[in-house]
Scaffold this motif. Structure first.
Motif: not given
Length: 127
Positions: A32-34, A93, A96
């Motif tokens: 989860k890049i955030s 997706k 992300n």
């Protein structure tokens, strides 16, 4: 200031990605890049939020930046980054992926080392 490379630095990008995964002890995927943006205190905003803030439509933002998915702005004065992304894309997706791509620009120091304030799909701007 470093000279802008004439070709993508895939090996460097790969090494930075692996190092980040190792340093953060990431063991589950997809990432989860955030959460990484939060960890590094990088401002993360949607096109909708940015649109309201600057008083221009999302379409105007896309047209001005040439970036349908997202972009990152660097403030040398504050030594800070702001990544703005389009939350209304055709595939969830993709968000992300876009955030990972923008994080790559930040970790590879593209905006600092090459004295840029933003990198967009339609080119790079000069400060």
């Amino acid at each position: 200031m470093t000279r802008f490379p004439s070709a993508p630095r895939y090996n460097l990008a790969r090494k930075k990605a692996y190092k980040l995964i190792k340093d953060l002890n990431i063991r589950t995927f997809p990432i989860k890049i955030s959460d990484i943006f939060s960890l590094f205190q990088i401002s993360l905003r949607t096109y909708e939020f940015h649109s309201r803030k600057i008083g221009h439509s999302i379409e105007e933002i896309i047209e001005a930046t040439g970036a349908k998915d997202g972009f990152t702005i660097y403030s040398p004065r504050k030594n800070s980054y702001k990544t703005i992304y389009n939350e209304d894309v055709y595939a969830p997706k993709r968000i992300n992926w876009t955030l990972a791509h923008e994080l790559g620009h930040i970790l590879l120091r593209h905006l600092v080392d090459f004295n840029l304030t933003k990198i967009c799909r339609n080119g790079m701007d000069d400060p």
